[in-house]
Design a protein around this motif. Sequence first.
Motif, PDB file in Angstrom:
ATOM      1  N   HIS A 184      -3.894   7.102   4.548  1.00  0.00           N
ATOM      2  CA  HIS A 184      -2.655   7.880   4.479  1.00  0.00           C
ATOM      3  C   HIS A 184      -2.657   8.774   3.234  1.00  0.00           C
ATOM      4  O   HIS A 184      -2.846   8.274   2.116  1.00  0.00           O
ATOM      5  N   TYR A 204       6.089   8.077   3.680  1.00  0.00           N
ATOM      6  CA  TYR A 204       5.293   6.887   3.970  1.00  0.00           C
ATOM      7  C   TYR A 204       5.696   6.197   5.270  1.00  0.00           C
ATOM      8  O   TYR A 204       5.307   5.065   5.525  1.00  0.00           O
ATOM      9  N   TRP A 209       1.981   8.315   9.068  1.00  0.00           N
ATOM     10  CA  TRP A 209       0.894   7.426   9.472  1.00  0.00           C
ATOM     11  C   TRP A 209       0.292   7.867  10.811  1.00  0.00           C
ATOM     12  O   TRP A 209      -0.939   7.854  10.998  1.00  0.00           O
ATOM     13  N   ARG A 230      -8.373  -2.067   2.489  1.00  0.00           N
ATOM     14  CA  ARG A 230      -7.215  -1.435   1.859  1.00  0.00           C
ATOM     15  C   ARG A 230      -7.635  -0.549   0.697  1.00  0.00           C
ATOM     16  O   ARG A 230      -8.441  -0.947  -0.143  1.00  0.00           O
ATOM     17  N   GLU A 234      -2.874   2.803  -0.139  1.00  0.00           N
ATOM     18  CA  GLU A 234      -2.068   1.799   0.550  1.00  0.00           C
ATOM     19  C   GLU A 234      -1.473   0.782  -0.423  1.00  0.00           C
ATOM     20  O   GLU A 234      -1.066  -0.311  -0.021  1.00  0.00           O
ATOM     21  N   GLY A 240       2.001   1.288   1.119  1.00  0.00           N
ATOM     22  CA  GLY A 240       1.840  -0.143   1.322  1.00  0.00           C
ATOM     23  C   GLY A 240       2.703  -0.718   2.427  1.00  0.00           C
ATOM     24  O   GLY A 240       2.314  -1.681   3.106  1.00  0.00           O
ATOM     25  N   TRP A 243       0.839  -0.151   5.540  1.00  0.00           N
ATOM     26  CA  TRP A 243      -0.357  -0.992   5.541  1.00  0.00           C
ATOM     27  C   TRP A 243      -0.045  -2.377   6.094  1.00  0.00           C
ATOM     28  O   TRP A 243      -0.717  -2.871   6.989  1.00  0.00           O
TER      29      TRP A 243
END
Length: 475
Positions: A184, A204, A209, A230, A234, A240, A243
Amino acid sequence: MEPPLSSPRPFRSLTFSLLPLVPLALLGACATQPASHPDMIAYVVIGEQGAAIARVVTAAASCPALTADGTPLAMAVRALPATLALRPTGSKPEDSKPSAFPLLTCEAALPAGAASASVDGQALPVPRAAPQRIAVLGDTGCRLKKKDNDFQECNDPQLFPFATVAAAAAAWKPDLVVHVGDYHYRENACPEGNAGCAGSPWGYGWDAWNADLFQPAAPLLKAAPWVAVRGNHESCDRAGQGWWRLLDPRPLLPGRDCNAAVNDTNGDYSDPYAVPLGGDAQLLVIDTAATTWKGYKPGAVGYEKYRDTYRKLEALSQQAAWNIGLTHHPILGVGAELKNGAYEWHKGDLGLQQSFGSVNPRLLPDKVQAMVSGHAHLWEQLSFSSGHPSQFVAGFSGSAEDTVPLPAALPPEALPAPGVAVEHFSTWIDGFGFMGLERTGPGDWDVTVFDRHGQIKNRCKISGKRSVCDVAQVK
């Protein structure tokens, strides 16, 4: 001491809706068997000890039907649709917004050894016990970052070619896909008047995404299960939340979901795990999202967290004779910037070197034969006569590339870590593509470097901890 390695053979615009993705995501499957969830994205992620997790992201109100070898299995809700409260991010508040995930995320564990699986008639890729062909890619999103005034032209497939790379990797027919992190990149709004990224989603939430990963990667998500590593993009103060909702194979737990900054010490770190490859080999998946190239002071949270990671990594490595470590940040890689006509070297990640090195001065467990990473936006290979594992960097699959050419031989001041001696070094700068790993023996792998269209740019061989490539500097 390992025997000398012989030379390898010679060359031979998007919204929350999923409806525009159906032709790509389903690749025609619905034409023969209509699904009750036509707006669905389905994929498989591989977790601890090779456990396969089927995931679905859908606009439907309920989870779809899953079958494995003809047996119905219930899917559980992993995450309900939600718009998450704005939390501190890496951007200023005026350049941030709450993360909206308006879709339902569902999941179910696939039975070990399942020969087939499907969701509402859409076939899912199932894992092979001993995958022989692994596609590796990394750093795939389209960079939109106000802080650096760095806005990639997401609307131009030549300048953001991840969809082309993913299609070529899918056509290679891998048994397994490894993504080494940084999915991302669309963090901030495209500036007004910038046609190259005009209309791009940002922030985010799901729309960013979707644009950065799920839409362009659709054929590759269908081709094979994924091992998702990761990256720093992320981390909790960046992507995050997505994720943990979408990619991490472990349970989504309150307090580990990156929703509240007060819990970031939990959300930013997770334990390493092993993915068996058969034949006494395995992948070691290592979360390095929160490391820092600036290094740590003893006692810092990250320093202690990664010391603990090393100890667990050492224990996992004892499960197999041959281990390939997967990190986003290359602990033994090299990059550079040109400043005033001179190289400014970016060496292996200092935070990992300090924390891992405080437990083992050689940095990595003895049974690790190679490390595969991303983070630097290039392709790179290093092999060492000092007994360190080979390092490969495959951060060249979509994000704007590093363009500073590296020398054919590294000068002493550019060595990635204390105590290493570089024996072989190969790079490809300013080119997009993916890397293929094909197993040829217990500790032997053929490595092929492909460009965005699947054309071969370089070949390498891994034997034990050492590796060598046909071409030192790919043009």
